[in-house]
Scaffold this motif. Sequence first.
Motif, PDB file in Angstrom:
ATOM      1  N   VAL A  65       0.839  -1.203   0.000  1.00  0.00           N
ATOM      2  CA  VAL A  65       0.000   0.000   0.000  1.00  0.00           C
ATOM      3  C   VAL A  65       0.876   1.256   0.000  1.00  0.00           C
ATOM      4  CG1 VAL A  65      -1.676   1.339   1.350  1.00  0.00           C
ATOM      5  CG2 VAL A  65      -2.002  -1.120   1.053  1.00  0.00           C
ATOM      6  N   GLU A  66       1.948   1.242   0.768  1.00  0.00           N
ATOM      7  CA  GLU A  66       2.859   2.391   0.790  1.00  0.00           C
ATOM      8  C   GLU A  66       3.460   2.625  -0.585  1.00  0.00           C
ATOM      9  OE1 GLU A  66       5.806   2.158   3.880  1.00  0.00           O
ATOM     10  OE2 GLU A  66       4.271   1.822   5.429  1.00  0.00           O
ATOM     11  N   ARG A  67       3.934   1.555  -1.233  1.00  0.00           N
ATOM     12  CA  ARG A  67       4.482   1.670  -2.591  1.00  0.00           C
ATOM     13  C   ARG A  67       3.410   2.189  -3.557  1.00  0.00           C
ATOM     14  NH1 ARG A  67       6.737  -3.141  -1.365  1.00  0.00           N
ATOM     15  NH2 ARG A  67       5.153  -4.283  -2.503  1.00  0.00           N
ATOM     16  N   PHE A  68       2.220   1.623  -3.445  1.00  0.00           N
ATOM     17  CA  PHE A  68       1.112   2.010  -4.305  1.00  0.00           C
ATOM     18  C   PHE A  68       0.825   3.506  -4.163  1.00  0.00           C
ATOM     19  CE2 PHE A  68      -3.431   2.820  -4.787  1.00  0.00           C
ATOM     20  CZ  PHE A  68      -3.664   2.332  -6.070  1.00  0.00           C
ATOM     21  N   ASN A  69       0.692   3.970  -2.935  1.00  0.00           N
ATOM     22  CA  ASN A  69       0.366   5.384  -2.703  1.00  0.00           C
ATOM     23  C   ASN A  69       1.471   6.314  -3.190  1.00  0.00           C
ATOM     24  OD1 ASN A  69      -2.202   5.022  -1.619  1.00  0.00           O
ATOM     25  ND2 ASN A  69      -1.394   4.676   0.421  1.00  0.00           N
TER      26      ASN A  69
END
Length: 158
Positions: free
Chosen positions: A31-35
């Motif tokens: 999720v961090e990478r995605f955001n």
Amino acid sequence: MNLTTGKTYAFCILLAQAVGALSAWVTREGVERFNACVQKPPLTPPSAVFPVVWTILFALMGVGAARVALSPPSRQRQRALALFLLQLGANFLWSVLFFNTGRYGLALLWLAVLWLLILAMLLAFRRVDRPAGWLQLPYLLWVAFAAYLNLGVWVLNR
């Protein structure tokens, strides 16, 4: 509300919330990478909206499942609860597929299957307990919106 009823509600709600919490924990780095790195389509809500919405949706799932579980034993009740568990598993796996692998096209197909499972669960819940079925409508609508977001992410990030 008697003790058995309260325990059933608590168990079903906590089960659904636990699946959501485990999913969030397992996908937190994805999720961090995605955001940070992924282009998002128009109408994408702020990141802070997602945990709030999912907490509400998992609670509604749990309340619906408890209402069904507390209904008289029947094949319809058994089928409805099996669909509840099956869609919970599919929901968990979508998050892993989407956020941790970045396979957005495959995730979109998986999301279509999840949407059909939710629809089947909603209809099965309604046959056993009408309010339990209607409690799943926000979930069905949110996953339809998630399909739009998933499609947008796939198209924008090929």
